[in-house]
Design a protein around this motif. Sequence first.
Motif, mmCIF file in Angstrom:
data_model
loop_
_atom_site.group_PDB
_atom_site.id
_atom_site.type_symbol
_atom_site.label_atom_id
_atom_site.label_comp_id
_atom_site.label_asym_id
_atom_site.label_seq_id
_atom_site.Cartn_x
_atom_site.Cartn_y
_atom_site.Cartn_z
ATOM 1 N N ALA A 92 0.835 -1.206 0.000
ATOM 2 C CA ALA A 92 0.000 0.000 0.000
ATOM 3 C C ALA A 92 0.867 1.252 0.000
ATOM 4 O O ALA A 92 0.574 2.226 -0.708
ATOM 5 C CB ALA A 92 -0.923 -0.011 1.218
ATOM 6 N N ALA A 93 1.950 1.227 0.799
ATOM 7 C CA ALA A 93 2.865 2.368 0.832
ATOM 8 C C ALA A 93 3.505 2.588 -0.537
ATOM 9 O O ALA A 93 3.691 3.726 -0.973
ATOM 10 C CB ALA A 93 3.942 2.155 1.897
ATOM 11 N N LYS A 94 3.843 1.478 -1.200
ATOM 12 C CA LYS A 94 4.441 1.575 -2.528
ATOM 13 C C LYS A 94 3.471 2.223 -3.512
ATOM 14 O O LYS A 94 3.847 3.079 -4.310
ATOM 15 C CB LYS A 94 4.831 0.174 -3.018
ATOM 16 N N ALA A 95 2.223 1.828 -3.454
ATOM 17 C CA ALA A 95 1.223 2.400 -4.352
ATOM 18 C C ALA A 95 1.018 3.889 -4.071
ATOM 19 O O ALA A 95 0.912 4.703 -4.994
ATOM 20 C CB ALA A 95 -0.105 1.645 -4.195
ATOM 21 N N GLU A 98 3.228 5.903 -2.697
ATOM 22 C CA GLU A 98 4.446 6.594 -3.116
ATOM 23 C C GLU A 98 4.440 6.885 -4.614
ATOM 24 O O GLU A 98 4.719 8.005 -5.051
ATOM 25 C CB GLU A 98 5.658 5.742 -2.751
ATOM 26 N N ASN A 99 4.107 5.866 -5.407
ATOM 27 C CA ASN A 99 4.093 6.044 -6.862
ATOM 28 C C ASN A 99 3.047 7.064 -7.294
ATOM 29 O O ASN A 99 3.300 7.913 -8.161
ATOM 30 C CB ASN A 99 3.838 4.702 -7.553
ATOM 31 N N ALA A 100 1.867 6.988 -6.693
ATOM 32 C CA ALA A 100 0.790 7.918 -7.051
ATOM 33 C C ALA A 100 1.143 9.352 -6.653
ATOM 34 O O ALA A 100 0.864 10.306 -7.392
ATOM 35 C CB ALA A 100 -0.513 7.483 -6.383
ATOM 36 N N LEU A 101 1.772 9.511 -5.494
ATOM 37 C CA LEU A 101 2.170 10.850 -5.045
ATOM 38 C C LEU A 101 3.242 11.449 -5.954
ATOM 39 O O LEU A 101 3.251 12.652 -6.221
ATOM 40 C CB LEU A 101 2.680 10.798 -3.609
ATOM 41 N N ARG A 102 4.169 10.599 -6.429
ATOM 42 C CA ARG A 102 5.210 11.094 -7.337
ATOM 43 C C ARG A 102 4.598 11.631 -8.627
ATOM 44 O O ARG A 102 4.989 12.696 -9.109
ATOM 45 C CB ARG A 102 6.206 9.981 -7.665
ATOM 46 N N LEU A 103 3.647 10.898 -9.170
ATOM 47 C CA LEU A 103 2.998 11.342 -10.407
ATOM 48 C C LEU A 103 2.229 12.638 -10.189
ATOM 49 O O LEU A 103 2.309 13.572 -10.993
ATOM 50 C CB LEU A 103 2.057 10.249 -10.918
ATOM 51 N N TRP A 104 1.498 12.706 -9.078
ATOM 52 C CA TRP A 104 0.739 13.930 -8.799
ATOM 53 C C TRP A 104 1.676 15.108 -8.517
ATOM 54 O O TRP A 104 1.417 16.231 -8.981
ATOM 55 C CB TRP A 104 -0.170 13.714 -7.575
ATOM 56 N N ARG A 105 2.767 14.857 -7.788
ATOM 57 C CA ARG A 105 3.709 15.934 -7.471
ATOM 58 C C ARG A 105 4.312 16.533 -8.730
ATOM 59 O O ARG A 105 4.436 17.760 -8.838
ATOM 60 C CB ARG A 105 4.816 15.389 -6.558
ATOM 61 N N ARG A 106 4.678 15.699 -9.700
ATOM 62 C CA ARG A 106 5.235 16.201 -10.953
ATOM 63 C C ARG A 106 4.206 17.054 -11.695
ATOM 64 O O ARG A 106 4.525 18.133 -12.206
ATOM 65 C CB ARG A 106 5.674 15.029 -11.829
ATOM 66 N N LYS A 107 2.967 16.588 -11.751
ATOM 67 C CA LYS A 107 1.917 17.335 -12.451
ATOM 68 C C LYS A 107 1.633 18.666 -11.760
ATOM 69 O O LYS A 107 1.530 19.707 -12.410
ATOM 70 C CB LYS A 107 0.641 16.495 -12.514
ATOM 71 N N TYR A 121 -6.391 18.210 0.166
ATOM 72 C CA TYR A 121 -7.480 17.486 -0.494
ATOM 73 C C TYR A 121 -6.927 16.445 -1.466
ATOM 74 O O TYR A 121 -7.357 15.280 -1.466
ATOM 75 C CB TYR A 121 -8.398 18.468 -1.233
ATOM 76 N N TYR A 122 -5.963 16.853 -2.282
ATOM 77 C CA TYR A 122 -5.410 15.960 -3.300
ATOM 78 C C TYR A 122 -4.618 14.824 -2.665
ATOM 79 O O TYR A 122 -4.716 13.668 -3.087
ATOM 80 C CB TYR A 122 -4.523 16.752 -4.262
ATOM 81 N N ILE A 123 -3.820 15.161 -1.657
ATOM 82 C CA ILE A 123 -2.996 14.137 -1.017
ATOM 83 C C ILE A 123 -3.866 13.084 -0.341
ATOM 84 O O ILE A 123 -3.648 11.871 -0.494
ATOM 85 C CB ILE A 123 -2.037 14.778 0.007
ATOM 86 N N LEU A 124 -4.866 13.533 0.417
ATOM 87 C CA LEU A 124 -5.722 12.588 1.122
ATOM 88 C C LEU A 124 -6.506 11.709 0.150
ATOM 89 O O LEU A 124 -6.728 10.520 0.412
ATOM 90 C CB LEU A 124 -6.678 13.344 2.049
ATOM 91 N N ARG A 125 -6.917 12.283 -0.977
ATOM 92 C CA ARG A 125 -7.631 11.493 -1.978
ATOM 93 C C ARG A 125 -6.722 10.417 -2.572
ATOM 94 O O ARG A 125 -7.137 9.269 -2.765
ATOM 95 C CB ARG A 125 -8.171 12.395 -3.086
ATOM 96 N N ILE A 126 -5.459 10.798 -2.829
ATOM 97 C CA ILE A 126 -4.493 9.827 -3.369
ATOM 98 C C ILE A 126 -4.265 8.700 -2.374
ATOM 99 O O ILE A 126 -4.242 7.518 -2.737
ATOM 100 C CB ILE A 126 -3.163 10.527 -3.708
ATOM 101 N N VAL A 127 -4.077 9.039 -1.099
ATOM 102 C CA VAL A 127 -3.848 8.026 -0.077
ATOM 103 C C VAL A 127 -5.038 7.070 0.005
ATOM 104 O O VAL A 127 -4.865 5.847 0.069
ATOM 105 C CB VAL A 127 -3.594 8.682 1.295
ATOM 106 N N LYS A 128 -6.244 7.624 -0.023
ATOM 107 C CA LYS A 128 -7.447 6.798 0.081
ATOM 108 C C LYS A 128 -7.598 5.868 -1.121
ATOM 109 O O LYS A 128 -7.866 4.670 -0.972
ATOM 110 C CB LYS A 128 -8.669 7.693 0.201
ATOM 111 N N GLU A 129 -7.387 6.412 -2.319
ATOM 112 C CA GLU A 129 -7.580 5.619 -3.533
ATOM 113 C C GLU A 129 -6.471 4.585 -3.720
ATOM 114 O O GLU A 129 -6.720 3.488 -4.229
ATOM 115 C CB GLU A 129 -7.652 6.539 -4.748
ATOM 116 N N ALA A 130 -5.242 4.940 -3.312
ATOM 117 C CA ALA A 130 -4.131 4.005 -3.491
ATOM 118 C C ALA A 130 -4.199 2.846 -2.501
ATOM 119 O O ALA A 130 -3.733 1.767 -2.804
ATOM 120 C CB ALA A 130 -2.797 4.739 -3.352
#
Length: 526
Positions: A455-458, A460-469, A517-526
């Motif tokens: 779950a942490a890996k997922a 991490e990957n999702a946060l990296r993609l969102w952070r770049r965008k 808002y974005y971070i918490l949504r990413i954590v929940k969905e990942a």
Amino acid sequence: MNSLSFSKANCSGANCPGTPEEILQSVFGYERFRPMQREAIQNILEGRDTLAVMPTGGGKSLCYEIPALMFSGITVIVSPLIALMQDQAEQLAAYGIPAACLNSSTDWNTYRSLCKAISCGKIKLLYVSPEGLGTQRIRSLLKNAQVSVDCITIDEAHCISEWGHDFRPDYLEIASIRAEFPRAVFLALTATATKHVQADIVKNLRMEHPEILVASFNRPNLFLQAEKKTRPVEQVLSFLEHHRGQSGIIYCFSRKQVDELTLKLTSSGIKALSYHAGLSSSQRAQNQRAFISDKADIMVATVAFGMGINKPDVRFVIHFDMPKSIEQYYQEIGRAGRDGLQAEALLLFGAGDLHKIRYFFSESADASKAELLLQEMLKYAEGSACRRKTLLSYFGEPYSSARTDAVPSKCCCDVCASAGTTPKPSAGRRQPGFRSFPKKQEASLFVSSSEEDSAAKAIENALRLWRRKAADELNVPPYVIFGDKTLFDIARKKPASIQELVSCYGIGEIKAEKFGYYILRIVKEA
């Protein structure tokens, strides 16, 4: 980004309420101060001139940022590079702190807007170059009756010493500002200063009975290694093979070497860019921006690159050629692992390096001094003793005194590794070394546990993609959104609310409000 960069925030137009500890937590999202930070801040708040010698990545900027938010007036920071000023202003804006920078590219309309903002008390921190500080225009601006200059900070203060590795004559003019702003407290900051350089800084800045704070020069997260050149290009490629996708800097002696090595790396499929004085200013700026924005992995450069580069996630620094002094070497390897995560420093050296360096001794103000510095560098490279001990000894620090409970019990360098007293760096995408660190140390370095936590890996990957965008949309480097330490901590803690998010490393109230808002949504969905 233009030369004027400031934003309204909870501290805008007035001093921030609360203690330094409260501001550290609520604004910057950190739970505790690093060594020497609190002492330096207290000195500044009490009006005592201070020289703080702290390693790169040691958090020098907080030493003036927090007092600036508590003072009623303005804090002026003298900084050597335009790119550094803009980068720091961007990061402060991300925290909701009103900051601005004035440099040679500032147009008249921007200058007028800035004057008005300063006069109205809407700017807390103003970045200027040493050349700019000497102009009548900026001094008149700061001497406005409505402006109170509470602190003058001199960054990269070693540039004022002829014994320093990067002496700049323009820094000698800074001292004249003292007479014009006698009530302002002086803070000098540097990562590299021997006793001689420290004395020069105090003398040349005319500091009045200053407090001199010297933090440990030890960087326990940095693995030190040196190799004799045999087939240097192949040595570099072999090293990079184990660091695919990681961010790194390779220093070369000449522009020609930079261009040749960059070409060989790119032809091998490595995303590398070059940086040297032979490139146009626009090309240098473009390449630097691409590097700090993670659009290129490797920057191949001469010494022209690096001062003030604030990219925290550089995982390695390679010296393709031997530096001319230990001060230069220490300054440059300090650009790796500024986030406290594991990093490596590889030095390649050979007899040809000595000939190239000595060829330019005729241009040195003191050739005998230059030779002494070079001999110390050679002693480090060829030495068979612990590299960390040798390095610290040069700066007058016994290795034993540098150890704390947070430092591994065994030295991390190639000499000790070959003797079997410490592990060699392991190949891996994110773990360049120190796999036998004790668990307590791994936690303190925020090492990702994604290998054991899917779950942490997922996340991490999702946060990296969102952070770049998000960084692209805001036209800032990804680390301005948040650094890898924060990314790993979010992935590990998996916050489900704003309150839990604020407990994560590097997330203060402003960032939680802006990105929560974005971070918490990413954590929940990942």
